[in-house]
Write a protein that holds these residues in place. Structure first.
Motif, mmCIF file in Angstrom:
data_model
loop_
_atom_site.group_PDB
_atom_site.id
_atom_site.type_symbol
_atom_site.label_atom_id
_atom_site.label_comp_id
_atom_site.label_asym_id
_atom_site.label_seq_id
_atom_site.Cartn_x
_atom_site.Cartn_y
_atom_site.Cartn_z
ATOM 1 N N SER A 83 -8.000 11.439 -7.700
ATOM 2 C CA SER A 83 -6.806 10.698 -7.287
ATOM 3 C C SER A 83 -5.955 10.392 -8.511
ATOM 4 C CB SER A 83 -7.212 9.408 -6.573
ATOM 5 O OG SER A 83 -7.882 8.549 -7.484
ATOM 6 N N TYR A 135 -1.552 10.674 -5.590
ATOM 7 C CA TYR A 135 -1.748 9.544 -4.683
ATOM 8 C C TYR A 135 -2.929 8.675 -5.115
ATOM 9 C CZ TYR A 135 1.446 11.981 -1.544
ATOM 10 O OH TYR A 135 2.536 12.601 -0.995
ATOM 11 N N THR A 136 -2.850 7.398 -4.732
ATOM 12 C CA THR A 136 -3.955 6.466 -4.972
ATOM 13 C C THR A 136 -4.980 6.601 -3.843
ATOM 14 O OG1 THR A 136 -2.923 4.687 -3.700
ATOM 15 C CG2 THR A 136 -2.346 4.853 -6.048
ATOM 16 N N GLU A 138 -6.003 4.294 -1.883
ATOM 17 C CA GLU A 138 -5.510 3.553 -0.720
ATOM 18 C C GLU A 138 -4.573 4.412 0.119
ATOM 19 O OE1 GLU A 138 -5.540 2.493 -3.777
ATOM 20 O OE2 GLU A 138 -6.416 0.487 -3.909
ATOM 21 N N GLN A 139 -3.697 5.164 -0.543
ATOM 22 C CA GLN A 139 -2.771 6.036 0.180
ATOM 23 C C GLN A 139 -3.514 7.182 0.872
ATOM 24 O OE1 GLN A 139 -0.314 6.880 -3.250
ATOM 25 N NE2 GLN A 139 1.368 5.664 -2.421
ATOM 26 N N SER A 142 -5.348 5.741 4.045
ATOM 27 C CA SER A 142 -4.603 5.168 5.166
ATOM 28 C C SER A 142 -3.484 6.065 5.656
ATOM 29 C CB SER A 142 -4.054 3.792 4.764
ATOM 30 O OG SER A 142 -3.284 3.910 3.563
ATOM 31 N N SER A 143 -2.346 6.005 4.998
ATOM 32 C CA SER A 143 -1.117 6.502 5.635
ATOM 33 C C SER A 143 -0.626 7.849 5.148
ATOM 34 C CB SER A 143 -0.005 5.463 5.418
ATOM 35 O OG SER A 143 0.227 5.287 4.028
ATOM 36 N N LYS A 144 -1.223 8.441 4.155
ATOM 37 C CA LYS A 144 -0.617 9.599 3.521
ATOM 38 C C LYS A 144 -1.300 10.931 3.842
ATOM 39 C CE LYS A 144 2.618 7.390 1.305
ATOM 40 N NZ LYS A 144 4.035 7.610 1.623
#
Length: 271
Positions: A83, A135-136, A138-139, A142-144
């Motif tokens: 990441s 991207y992290t 978290e991304q 979840s949403s990416k």
């Protein structure tokens, strides 16, 4: 009659030879396949003509035909990528693809039958590392995921298009984070959800309080207007009207005119 066996031998031999030649020359290409012709004495791989289509074909016995599957295929790849903050992520993805039939000769000549391992899979891995590195965790969690899938597709397609491969789709099947990171993200998401719920309740309460304030102000303004409009003269007129209506009632009563505090009549009934 004595000469018949001597004549039959070359005939039988010729028939056998003919059968061998035909069997080596006959090529059957099945559904969803195409063939690349290789001319041993004629310049090698044929690239200036369309690939051989489905069905039965006769070729010179000294030539070869290499058969490729040209319908859509799927290849699965499991990768370990990093990441944006350097954490190791496991990514499972699959690609839908097929060779470009009009360039099948070029594909065979330049890449060979193992073009999937030589070209497609390395390109997918490179694109996945490049995209996920933006991207992290978290991304990614979840949403990416849809965005990652689309970006890997675009970067892979950009390369394999020039390698005679038609890329139809990239599907990100799974993104696996380290357990500690996953648990931390879930806790954070839960806290954010609780915070959003609290803010919603707070906004709702504020709106309800504002509604009640507006209603109360409206009632107060109405009463103020009504009080301002009720003069002594109006009250006396209303009292007289009410007295006249009551006087028409059949019940026994006594009306004392001008005896009220405001000069209005008093009505004394038997009840």
């Amino acid at each position: 009659m004595d000469k018949l066996p001597k004549i039959a031998v070359p005939i039988v031999f010729g028939a056998i030879l003919l059968f061998i030649l035909i069997s080596k020359s006959a090529v059957t290409i099945n559904s969803g396949e195409a063939g690349v012709l290789y001319k041993t004495f004629g310049g090698g791989v044929v690239t200036d003509k369309p690939a051989m289509g489905e069905g039965f074909h006769l070729v010179a016995p000294w030539n070869d035909v290499f058969v490729y599957e040209v319908r859509q295929q799927e290849v699965f790849e499991r990768m370990q990528v990093l990441s944006s903050n350097g954490l190791e992520i496991k990514l499972d993805a699959s690609a839908w693809f097929q060779p470009k039939q009009e360039f099948l000769g070029k594909l065979h000549q330049e890449k060979g039958k193992d073009y999937i391992q030589r070209v497609l899979l390395p390109t997918i891995r490179s694109a996945a590392r490049s995209v996920v590195g933006r991207y992290t965790p978290e991304q990614l969690y979840s949403s990416k995921r849809d965005a990652i899938q689309a970006e890997i597709y675009e970067e892979t397609k950009k390369i394999v298009d020039g390698q005679y491969i038609q890329l139809n789709e990239i599907l990100v099947r799974d993104v696996t984070l380290p357990n500690t990171i996953k648990e931390a993200i879930e806790r954070k998401l839960k806290q954010e959800q609780e915070s959003l719920e609290y803010e919603f309740r707070l906004v709702t309460a504020q709106k309800e309080a504002e509604k009640q304030r507006i209603e109360a102000q409206g009632k107060a303004d109405a009463n103020k207007i009504l009080s301002a409009s009720l003069t002594d003269k109006i009250l006396q007129d209303k009292g007289i009207e009410a007295t006249l209506k009551l006087s028409d009632s059949p019940n026994a009563k006594v009306i004392v005119v001008g005896s009220g505090d405001s000069g209005l009549p008093l009505i004394l009934g038997n009840n």
